[in-house]
Design a protein around this motif. Structure first.
Motif, PDB file in Angstrom:
ATOM      1  N   SER A 198       2.204   3.358   5.034  1.00  0.00           N
ATOM      2  CA  SER A 198       2.740   3.526   6.984  1.00  0.00           C
ATOM      3  C   SER A 198       1.913   4.013   7.406  1.00  0.00           C
ATOM      4  O   SER A 198       0.977   3.768   8.611  1.00  0.00           O
ATOM      5  CB  SER A 198       4.061   4.367   6.859  1.00  0.00           C
ATOM      6  OG  SER A 198       3.593   6.132   6.301  1.00  0.00           O
ATOM      7  N   GLY A 199       0.663   4.746   6.559  1.00  0.00           N
ATOM      8  CA  GLY A 199      -0.797   5.111   7.112  1.00  0.00           C
ATOM      9  C   GLY A 199      -1.243   4.204   7.772  1.00  0.00           C
ATOM     10  O   GLY A 199      -2.327   4.621   8.312  1.00  0.00           O
ATOM     11  N   LEU A 200      -1.428   2.924   6.629  1.00  0.00           N
ATOM     12  CA  LEU A 200      -2.470   1.888   7.210  1.00  0.00           C
ATOM     13  C   LEU A 200      -1.484   1.176   8.172  1.00  0.00           C
ATOM     14  O   LEU A 200      -2.756   1.097   9.663  1.00  0.00           O
ATOM     15  CB  LEU A 200      -2.291   0.980   5.714  1.00  0.00           C
ATOM     16  CG  LEU A 200      -3.223  -0.359   6.046  1.00  0.00           C
ATOM     17  CD1 LEU A 200      -4.798  -0.072   6.545  1.00  0.00           C
ATOM     18  CD2 LEU A 200      -3.110  -1.027   5.196  1.00  0.00           C
ATOM     19  N   SER A 227      -3.409   7.680  -3.500  1.00  0.00           N
ATOM     20  CA  SER A 227      -3.029   6.284  -3.989  1.00  0.00           C
ATOM     21  C   SER A 227      -4.359   5.583  -3.765  1.00  0.00           C
ATOM     22  O   SER A 227      -5.018   5.384  -2.460  1.00  0.00           O
ATOM     23  CB  SER A 227      -2.263   5.788  -2.951  1.00  0.00           C
ATOM     24  OG  SER A 227      -1.999   4.512  -3.695  1.00  0.00           O
ATOM     25  N   GLU A 228      -5.072   5.361  -4.867  1.00  0.00           N
ATOM     26  CA  GLU A 228      -6.521   4.650  -4.528  1.00  0.00           C
ATOM     27  C   GLU A 228      -6.739   3.617  -4.293  1.00  0.00           C
ATOM     28  O   GLU A 228      -7.221   3.270  -3.054  1.00  0.00           O
ATOM     29  CB  GLU A 228      -7.047   4.938  -6.236  1.00  0.00           C
ATOM     30  CG  GLU A 228      -7.085   6.492  -6.628  1.00  0.00           C
ATOM     31  CD  GLU A 228      -8.610   7.350  -6.082  1.00  0.00           C
ATOM     32  OE1 GLU A 228      -9.220   6.518  -5.227  1.00  0.00           O
ATOM     33  OE2 GLU A 228      -8.669   7.528  -6.636  1.00  0.00           O
ATOM     34  N   GLU A 229      -5.109   2.748  -4.255  1.00  0.00           N
ATOM     35  CA  GLU A 229      -5.163   1.887  -4.031  1.00  0.00           C
ATOM     36  C   GLU A 229      -5.136   1.459  -2.389  1.00  0.00           C
ATOM     37  O   GLU A 229      -5.351   0.562  -2.206  1.00  0.00           O
ATOM     38  CB  GLU A 229      -4.062   0.494  -4.999  1.00  0.00           C
ATOM     39  CG  GLU A 229      -3.228  -0.485  -4.252  1.00  0.00           C
ATOM     40  CD  GLU A 229      -2.798  -0.723  -5.007  1.00  0.00           C
ATOM     41  OE1 GLU A 229      -1.695  -0.827  -6.227  1.00  0.00           O
ATOM     42  OE2 GLU A 229      -2.342  -2.223  -4.772  1.00  0.00           O
ATOM     43  N   LYS A 236     -10.958  -0.830   3.248  1.00  0.00           N
ATOM     44  CA  LYS A 236     -11.313  -2.688   3.544  1.00  0.00           C
ATOM     45  C   LYS A 236     -11.641  -2.885   5.094  1.00  0.00           C
ATOM     46  O   LYS A 236     -11.698  -3.574   5.672  1.00  0.00           O
ATOM     47  CB  LYS A 236     -10.540  -3.842   2.767  1.00  0.00           C
ATOM     48  CG  LYS A 236     -10.623  -5.169   2.444  1.00  0.00           C
ATOM     49  CD  LYS A 236      -9.821  -5.613   1.920  1.00  0.00           C
ATOM     50  CE  LYS A 236      -9.737  -7.376   2.453  1.00  0.00           C
ATOM     51  NZ  LYS A 236      -8.537  -7.716   1.660  1.00  0.00           N
ATOM     52  N   TYR A 237      -9.837  -2.394   5.592  1.00  0.00           N
ATOM     53  CA  TYR A 237      -9.884  -2.635   7.194  1.00  0.00           C
ATOM     54  C   TYR A 237     -10.910  -2.093   7.719  1.00  0.00           C
ATOM     55  O   TYR A 237     -11.499  -2.364   8.999  1.00  0.00           O
ATOM     56  CB  TYR A 237      -8.383  -1.386   6.979  1.00  0.00           C
ATOM     57  CG  TYR A 237      -8.204  -1.923   8.250  1.00  0.00           C
ATOM     58  CD1 TYR A 237      -7.250  -3.205   9.048  1.00  0.00           C
ATOM     59  CD2 TYR A 237      -8.316  -0.761   9.758  1.00  0.00           C
ATOM     60  CE1 TYR A 237      -7.268  -3.263  10.087  1.00  0.00           C
ATOM     61  CE2 TYR A 237      -7.786  -0.807  11.036  1.00  0.00           C
ATOM     62  CZ  TYR A 237      -7.583  -2.211  11.386  1.00  0.00           C
ATOM     63  OH  TYR A 237      -7.171  -2.365  12.719  1.00  0.00           O
TER      64      TYR A 237
END
Length: 287
Positions: A198-200, A227-229, A236-237
């Motif tokens: 949800s943060g992304l 969450s490193e992933e 990346k975004y």
């Protein structure tokens, strides 16, 4: 007179650490005026011991007022109100009234008049780190955008009159009109995001909003090690959109304890903030 360096801290939703970051930045800006624009849920005042120097009512809109000595109960106002603000019994539901004036227009006996309504309070206070302009909207009122704009306007005026270099704004969460009121014309906008799905998602929404105003953006990833992933997905975004990631803050339960105890995290956990190179981040945003 130099133009004030206005820094606005926002987030895609509440609870991401926006106010914690804002409070932590303030002691590092030794020449600052503060604006708390989260008028629906203001809480900077909880962390800073404030001395209120000015308090005034905020008139944000007009509301319908019925003169029952003139009213003939014809029901035209009830049937014409698109907001459900007038009941079948011809009583005004104040929080629902949008102040459009249709009821006043259709009333055949001039029994309805639109009058100024107090929708919140606006304050100016002293703190150990500078003056702060803050406000509180009445529960259920829908005019937070206007109140946010007034808080920013008052804070900026105080800053310019006193030749203050920096202005820090604790903005509203989300992408509604109160957020637009928080960021319009700002010099720098910090978006706080957590490393969750949800943060992304929220980051993308709020970033797209800021780009309609061509604002300079810095992202802060809070609790990035949860969450490193997902942190990599956020980075990346940001890289794809040429957004600077200015700071990554790992989870630290002592920061939560500091907030619970009404302490400023960057002062209570100095060693932690030194480790994450908070000073470098401050250099990016201040003048």
């Amino acid at each position: 007179m130099n133009e004030i360096n206005e820094i606005v801290v926002i987030s895609g939703k509440g609870g991401t650490g926006k106010t914690t970051l804002t409070a932590s930045i303030i002691p590092y800006l030794d020449d600052v005026i503060i604006a708390d624009c989260d008028v629906d849920a203001p809480d900077l005042n909880i962390l800073f011991e404030l001395e209120i120097t000015k308090s005034e009512d905020f008139i944000g809109t007009q509301k319908a007022v019925i003169d029952y000595e003139k009213c003939i109960k014809c029901g035209k106002c009830y049937r014409s109100c698109n907001f459900g603000a007038i009941t079948k019994e011809i009583e005004v539901n104040i929080p629902k009234c949008e102040g459009c004036g249709v009821c006043e227009f259709v009333c055949p006996v001039n029994a309805i008049e639109m009058k100024d309504a107090v929708v919140g309070k606006l304050f100016v206070s002293n703190s150990n780190y500078g003056q702060i302009v803050h406000a509180r909207l009445k529960p259920g009122e829908e005019t937070s955008g206007r109140l946010v704009a007034e808080v920013r306007k008052r804070a900026k005026k105080i800053g310019e009159e006193n030749n203050i270099k920096n202005m820090i704004v604790d903005g509203s969460p989300g992408v509604a009109c109160n957020v637009i009121s928080s960021i319009t014309g700002a010099k720098k906008v910090i978006i706080v995001v957590e490393s969750t799905f949800s943060g992304l998602h929220d980051l993308k929404r709020v970033y797209e909003l800021t780009q309609k105003f061509r604002l300079s953006i810095i992202v802060v990833i809070n609790k990035y090690d949860l969450s490193e992933e997902l942190t990599q997905e956020i980075e990346k975004y940001c890289k794809e959109n040429k957004i600077e990631v200015g700071l990554k803050i790992p989870f630290n339960k002592n920061m939560v304890k500091a907030i619970v105890n009404k302490k400023i995290p960057s002062l209570e956990e100095k060693e932690f903030f030194e480790q994450i190179r908070f000073d470098r981040f401050i250099d990016k945003i201040r003048v």
